[in-house]
Design an enzyme around this catalytic site. Structure first.
Site, mmCIF file in Angstrom:
data_model
loop_
_atom_site.group_PDB
_atom_site.id
_atom_site.type_symbol
_atom_site.label_atom_id
_atom_site.label_comp_id
_atom_site.label_asym_id
_atom_site.label_seq_id
_atom_site.Cartn_x
_atom_site.Cartn_y
_atom_site.Cartn_z
ATOM 1 N N HIS A 38 0.934 -1.198 0.180
ATOM 2 C CA HIS A 38 0.148 -0.191 0.340
ATOM 3 C C HIS A 38 0.628 0.969 0.507
ATOM 4 O O HIS A 38 0.126 2.050 -1.184
ATOM 5 C CB HIS A 38 -0.530 -0.443 1.642
ATOM 6 C CG HIS A 38 -2.108 1.144 1.201
ATOM 7 N ND1 HIS A 38 -2.967 0.798 1.068
ATOM 8 C CD2 HIS A 38 -1.728 1.866 1.389
ATOM 9 C CE1 HIS A 38 -3.878 1.788 1.130
ATOM 10 N NE2 HIS A 38 -2.675 3.178 1.105
ATOM 11 N N GLU A 39 1.669 1.306 0.811
ATOM 12 C CA GLU A 39 2.333 2.836 1.117
ATOM 13 C C GLU A 39 3.448 2.699 -0.366
ATOM 14 O O GLU A 39 3.554 3.952 -0.435
ATOM 15 C CB GLU A 39 3.279 2.886 2.855
ATOM 16 C CG GLU A 39 2.582 2.547 3.777
ATOM 17 C CD GLU A 39 1.744 2.927 3.704
ATOM 18 O OE1 GLU A 39 1.617 4.892 3.356
ATOM 19 O OE2 GLU A 39 0.819 3.284 4.763
ATOM 20 N N HIS A 42 1.838 3.740 -2.548
ATOM 21 C CA HIS A 42 1.796 5.675 -2.835
ATOM 22 C C HIS A 42 2.794 6.288 -3.420
ATOM 23 O O HIS A 42 3.099 7.402 -4.555
ATOM 24 C CB HIS A 42 1.195 6.069 -1.497
ATOM 25 C CG HIS A 42 -0.292 6.081 -1.223
ATOM 26 N ND1 HIS A 42 -1.085 6.096 -1.852
ATOM 27 C CD2 HIS A 42 -0.500 5.863 0.324
ATOM 28 C CE1 HIS A 42 -2.310 5.853 -1.539
ATOM 29 N NE2 HIS A 42 -1.695 5.114 -0.029
#
Length: 238
Positions: A38-39, A42
């Site tokens: 997820h990170e 980003h």
């Protein structure tokens, strides 16, 4: 997860040991995978769009340590759910503009989680690995290595779907708030932006209320969506 299972330690130590093994072999790694993907996503999209802030700070990495938040990590150990360290983004460096750029960067996390869940479901769909529903601890005794791998895949799929759906709620500081601001017409987008300051308080209040009362308000909203997404990806109810 371990915190909620602590009563089993005294009533059935053997069962608690089985749960602890599954936690450290499947649940904890699955959470790390979901948060890291997820990170990283980003950071990747932000870098691709021209903002190199995350890359300079070492966040353009698949090393889980780069993305762990201390309190979020503790919550993972205690209750089986946590969060990662927010990726810093300067929206004014994004080539597509602050509004559209932040929407794309924010959407990258949930989209990557859904793609990860889909990829992990391929061997299950192909019949190579049996589906084991997360938190169904019946039959854990004598679990083999292949069974633990099935547990791991099940939890990776589960947590990636949960993280994606949860983060798409249009409430700050979740990704869904920036996604909504980027996709909605100017009027509704401005209304969402004005409510961003209240988002963390509302979100924390709902989570604490659920924890204190077992009302499961948040899970009651998320579960039908998670089950539908799980049915599409895995062919099974999550």
């Amino acid at each position: 997860m371990l915190l909620r299972s602590i009563d089993i330690l005294f009533s059935n130590p053997g069962a608690f040991l089985d749960i602890a093994i599954v936690f450290f072999a499947a649940v904890a790694p699955a959470l790390l995978i979901a948060v890291t993907v997820h990170e990283f996503s980003h950071a990747f999209v932000a870098t691709y769009l021209g903002d190199h802030t995350a890359r300079r700070l070492g966040r353009l990495s698949l090393n889980p340590v780069r993305h762990l938040d201390p309190m979020g990590a503790i919550m993972m150990l205690l209750v089986g759910f946590g969060w990662g360290k927010a990726v810093p983004v300067n929206p004014f460096f994004l080539r597509s503009g602050p509004r559209a750029g932040m929407s794309a960067v924010s959407a990258a996390g949930p989209v990557s989680n859904l793609l990860t869940a889909f990829l992990c479901a391929v061997p299950i769909r192909a019949g190579l690995v049996p589906w084991r529903s997360p938190f169904d601890f019946a039959g854990l005794e004598g679990l083999t290595l292949s069974g633990l791998f099935a547990e791991l895949l099940g939890f990776v799929i589960f947590y990636n779907i949960i993280l994606a759906i949860f983060n798409l709620i249009p409430l700050a500081p979740l990704d869904g708030s920036k996604v909504a601001i980027g996709l909605l017409p100017p009027g509704p987008a401005a209304a969402v932006a004005r409510r961003e300051a209240y988002g963390p308080v509302i979100l924390l209040g709902v989570i604490m209320l659920d924890w204190a009362t077992n009302l499961n308000l948040l899970w009651g909203v998320l579960r039908p969506i998670v089950n539908v997404v799980g049915l599409v990806i895995v062919g099974q109810d999550i």
